[in-house]
Design a protein around this motif. Sequence first.
Motif, PDB file in Angstrom:
ATOM      1  N   SER A  62       0.769  -1.199  -0.148  1.00 17.35           N
ATOM      2  CA  SER A  62       0.103  -0.170  -0.063  1.00 17.35           C
ATOM      3  C   SER A  62       0.969   1.229  -0.168  1.00 17.35           C
ATOM      4  N   THR A  63       1.975   1.125   0.846  1.00 14.04           N
ATOM      5  CA  THR A  63       2.943   2.275   0.880  1.00 14.04           C
ATOM      6  C   THR A  63       4.199   2.227  -0.083  1.00 14.04           C
ATOM      7  N   HIS A  64       4.233   1.028  -0.768  1.00 15.21           N
ATOM      8  CA  HIS A  64       5.661   0.872  -1.559  1.00 15.21           C
ATOM      9  C   HIS A  64       6.857   1.126  -0.974  1.00 15.21           C
ATOM     10  N   THR A  65       6.626   0.501   0.594  1.00 16.10           N
ATOM     11  CA  THR A  65       7.941   0.797   1.396  1.00 16.10           C
ATOM     12  C   THR A  65       8.485  -0.499   1.770  1.00 16.10           C
ATOM     13  N   LEU A  66       9.778  -0.650   2.190  1.00  8.91           N
ATOM     14  CA  LEU A  66      10.292  -1.868   2.519  1.00  8.91           C
ATOM     15  C   LEU A  66      10.780  -1.537   3.881  1.00  8.91           C
ATOM     16  N   ARG A  67       9.983  -2.532   4.889  1.00  6.88           N
ATOM     17  CA  ARG A  67      10.682  -2.608   6.210  1.00  6.88           C
ATOM     18  C   ARG A  67      11.476  -3.580   6.784  1.00  6.88           C
ATOM     19  N   VAL A  68      12.559  -3.236   7.519  1.00  5.25           N
ATOM     20  CA  VAL A  68      13.758  -4.312   8.048  1.00  5.25           C
ATOM     21  C   VAL A  68      13.276  -4.079   9.649  1.00  5.25           C
ATOM     22  N   GLU A  69      12.908  -5.314  10.114  1.00  3.23           N
ATOM     23  CA  GLU A  69      12.687  -5.516  11.503  1.00  3.23           C
ATOM     24  C   GLU A  69      13.777  -6.808  12.058  1.00  3.23           C
ATOM     25  N   ARG A  70      14.153  -6.696  13.234  1.00  2.00           N
ATOM     26  CA  ARG A  70      14.679  -7.853  13.976  1.00  2.00           C
ATOM     27  C   ARG A  70      14.180  -8.149  15.273  1.00  2.00           C
ATOM     28  N   ALA A  71      14.202  -9.426  15.580  1.00  2.00           N
ATOM     29  CA  ALA A  71      13.502  -9.998  17.038  1.00  2.00           C
ATOM     30  C   ALA A  71      14.151 -11.072  17.363  1.00  2.00           C
ATOM     31  N   SER A  72      14.122 -11.334  18.668  1.00  2.00           N
ATOM     32  CA  SER A  72      14.717 -12.547  19.282  1.00  2.00           C
ATOM     33  C   SER A  72      13.131 -13.237  19.834  1.00  2.00           C
ATOM     34  N   GLY A  73      13.430 -14.696  20.154  1.00  4.51           N
ATOM     35  CA  GLY A  73      12.368 -15.387  20.669  1.00  4.51           C
ATOM     36  C   GLY A  73      12.886 -16.913  21.133  1.00  4.51           C
ATOM     37  N   ASP A  74      11.775 -17.185  21.619  1.00  6.34           N
ATOM     38  CA  ASP A  74      11.965 -18.728  22.403  1.00  6.34           C
ATOM     39  C   ASP A  74      12.480 -19.692  21.370  1.00  6.34           C
ATOM     40  N   GLY A  75      12.233 -19.617  20.095  1.00  9.51           N
ATOM     41  CA  GLY A  75      12.561 -20.527  19.083  1.00  9.51           C
ATOM     42  C   GLY A  75      12.901 -19.832  17.827  1.00  9.51           C
ATOM     43  N   PRO A  76      13.235 -20.306  16.805  1.00 11.30           N
ATOM     44  CA  PRO A  76      13.578 -19.839  15.516  1.00 11.30           C
ATOM     45  C   PRO A  76      12.012 -19.105  15.024  1.00 11.30           C
ATOM     46  N   VAL A  77      11.145 -19.835  15.230  1.00  7.18           N
ATOM     47  CA  VAL A  77       9.902 -19.589  14.478  1.00  7.18           C
ATOM     48  C   VAL A  77       9.349 -18.644  15.093  1.00  7.18           C
ATOM     49  N   ASP A  78       9.313 -18.404  16.519  1.00  2.00           N
ATOM     50  CA  ASP A  78       8.748 -17.467  17.321  1.00  2.00           C
ATOM     51  C   ASP A  78       9.541 -15.914  17.023  1.00  2.00           C
ATOM     52  N   ALA A  79      10.865 -16.302  16.904  1.00  2.43           N
ATOM     53  CA  ALA A  79      11.668 -14.901  16.429  1.00  2.43           C
ATOM     54  C   ALA A  79      11.146 -14.353  15.149  1.00  2.43           C
ATOM     55  N   ILE A  80      10.850 -15.383  14.243  1.00  3.95           N
ATOM     56  CA  ILE A  80      10.411 -14.808  12.922  1.00  3.95           C
ATOM     57  C   ILE A  80       9.068 -14.163  12.859  1.00  3.95           C
ATOM     58  N   TYR A  81       8.223 -14.879  13.773  1.00  3.38           N
ATOM     59  CA  TYR A  81       6.944 -14.346  14.105  1.00  3.38           C
ATOM     60  C   TYR A  81       7.014 -12.957  14.493  1.00  3.38           C
ATOM     61  N   LYS A  82       7.670 -12.696  15.683  1.00  5.16           N
ATOM     62  CA  LYS A  82       7.813 -11.401  16.321  1.00  5.16           C
ATOM     63  C   LYS A  82       8.469 -10.586  15.270  1.00  5.16           C
ATOM     64  N   ALA A  83       9.392 -10.563  14.518  1.00  6.21           N
ATOM     65  CA  ALA A  83      10.081  -9.784  13.602  1.00  6.21           C
ATOM     66  C   ALA A  83       8.873  -9.485  12.441  1.00  6.21           C
ATOM     67  N   ILE A  84       8.062 -10.343  12.014  1.00  5.80           N
ATOM     68  CA  ILE A  84       7.050  -9.961  11.139  1.00  5.80           C
ATOM     69  C   ILE A  84       5.957  -9.199  11.598  1.00  5.80           C
ATOM     70  N   ASP A  85       5.661  -9.431  12.906  1.00  7.49           N
ATOM     71  CA  ASP A  85       4.863  -8.437  13.809  1.00  7.49           C
ATOM     72  C   ASP A  85       5.087  -7.024  13.781  1.00  7.49           C
ATOM     73  N   ARG A  86       6.451  -6.919  14.056  1.00  3.08           N
ATOM     74  CA  ARG A  86       7.023  -5.705  14.197  1.00  3.08           C
ATOM     75  C   ARG A  86       7.071  -4.925  12.781  1.00  3.08           C
ATOM     76  N   ALA A  87       7.354  -5.733  11.681  1.00  4.41           N
ATOM     77  CA  ALA A  87       7.383  -5.182  10.361  1.00  4.41           C
ATOM     78  C   ALA A  87       5.815  -4.545   9.948  1.00  4.41           C
ATOM     79  N   VAL A  88       4.902  -5.454  10.348  1.00  2.30           N
ATOM     80  CA  VAL A  88       3.496  -5.184   9.898  1.00  2.30           C
ATOM     81  C   VAL A  88       2.906  -3.911  10.813  1.00  2.30           C
TER      82      VAL A  88
END
Length: 537
Positions: free
Chosen positions: A426-452
């Motif tokens: 919608s905004t034609h922008t690229l967001r880069v976010e990092r996150a840590s988690g209890d496991g790799p999947v949890d970290a990925i999902y937290k990073a995606i949530d931050r980017a969204v």
Amino acid sequence: MNDRIIIFDTTLRDGEQAPGASMTIDEKLRIAHQLARLNVDVIEAGFPISSPAQFEAVRRIAEEVQGPVICALARAREEDIRAAAEALAPGKRVRIHTFIATSDIHIDAKFGDVRFGRTLAEKRQTILRLTEEAVRLARTFTDDVEFSAEDAGRTDVGYLAEVVHTAIAAGATTINLPDTTGYCVPDEYAAMFRSVIERVQPPPHIIFSAHCHDDLGLAVANSLAAVRAGVRQIECTINGIGERAGNAALEEVVMALKVRNERFGGLKVGIVTQHLTETSRMVSLATGFPVPPNKAIVGRNAFSHEAGIHQHGVLRRRDTYEIMRAEDVGQQPEQIRLGRHSGRHGLFSRLEKLGIHVPEDRREEIYRRFLALADLKKEIYDEDLRRLVEAKTDGNPTAPYQLMEMHVATGTHRAPEAEVQLYHRSTHTLRVERASGDGPVDAIYKAIDRAVGRTHELVSYALRSVTEGADAVGEVTVLLNFNGACFRGVAQHTDVLRASAEAYLEAINHLEQFRTDHENLSFVRDGILQSFDGATA
């Protein structure tokens, strides 16, 4: 009709009622065309009154699918029957299937209100009246009307005979006496049909039908017992999917009637059995319900032999351990191995043997994707090929978010960390976010949530292997909750972390599109209300 069995397929109606098995309209239409190729006699396409999507699916199937009778379900209510008739209107050969509860348990639960009567006897009379009215109304739209006595398996047989007599007198041509709860065992289910037929003495043109659920694992056995009691229609689903433990499996019913034909008096079945396995896999892909490898007829291991004695016997003579031929149900007894050194001829020859036709204009694309997969896997199996052809190629070009890059770091003495690059359409922008988690999947999902820019409630996460080998393709399924509604995402890849990210993002995209549609609808509704308020001011 006494020499053949009508196969009534309800995969698209009762089968789809299995939790998590819902299909899109396009998926239903593809499966309906496949059921026509399978040569089923009747396709129960849906329950039109239940939702606009159900109505549209029935309408399109009635309009576009040729061959089988197209059937729609309706409660014994005027609005249901009229909706079914309207949805079926484009069809040439159509059936309205109306039903009402008849067991004391169901009457107590569904007809408890005093307007239906104060005593059980009064309520039963009401049900007889509603049965007659529903069938007569359905007959004004089509000569092909089926009536079902819901929970017939637990209904008093004397009253059941009254209901059946009423339905036949009103014009029903097919009478279905379902084991709705999977409670019956074969001898009593057969006895119920014999007793009702003896009491009613129906005209020769009336077809009795069996519809069995698998709560005790007896759906197929009960259906076959009913055939020996005079039933000439079996209602069933591909892979046995359906409510709770499911329905009688079409492929098992059909092959039992064919392999043991002499036990059923030589009754004919019109199914083109060579399409059974491909139909099974098509339904599995559409619903996300895997076919167990040991599933009768269509399971991956149904014609496999590992024990040395079995292998020796089968090599000498196949019928030592096989009671039917793999080819007759669409299975392939031989295994052709495919890998990165395979050429176009080997690939498309194998696809043709699997019954998968690839149009000329897609061959180059399929071959490039095959080579890309072969670089990731040592060996390509049949299931890999099916998914290769069926898989989405370009994703959803209108999806709000697209995953551009992902990096995951994990170790024995550190918390997993993930970095994602997310493109916001919608905004034609690229967001880069990092996150840590209890496991790799949890970290990925937290990073995606931050980017969204918002968190999401994960209801379930499931990972399964959909192909064979140590480098198998993994399929991840996630469910997200938003205000009580669930949104599903599915992705497949040899890298399960990538599949996890893509499945999560697909669910988010579905959720965001729902949110946008809901907000647009609210905006339009509020504008209309404001217009009316202004007009009356």
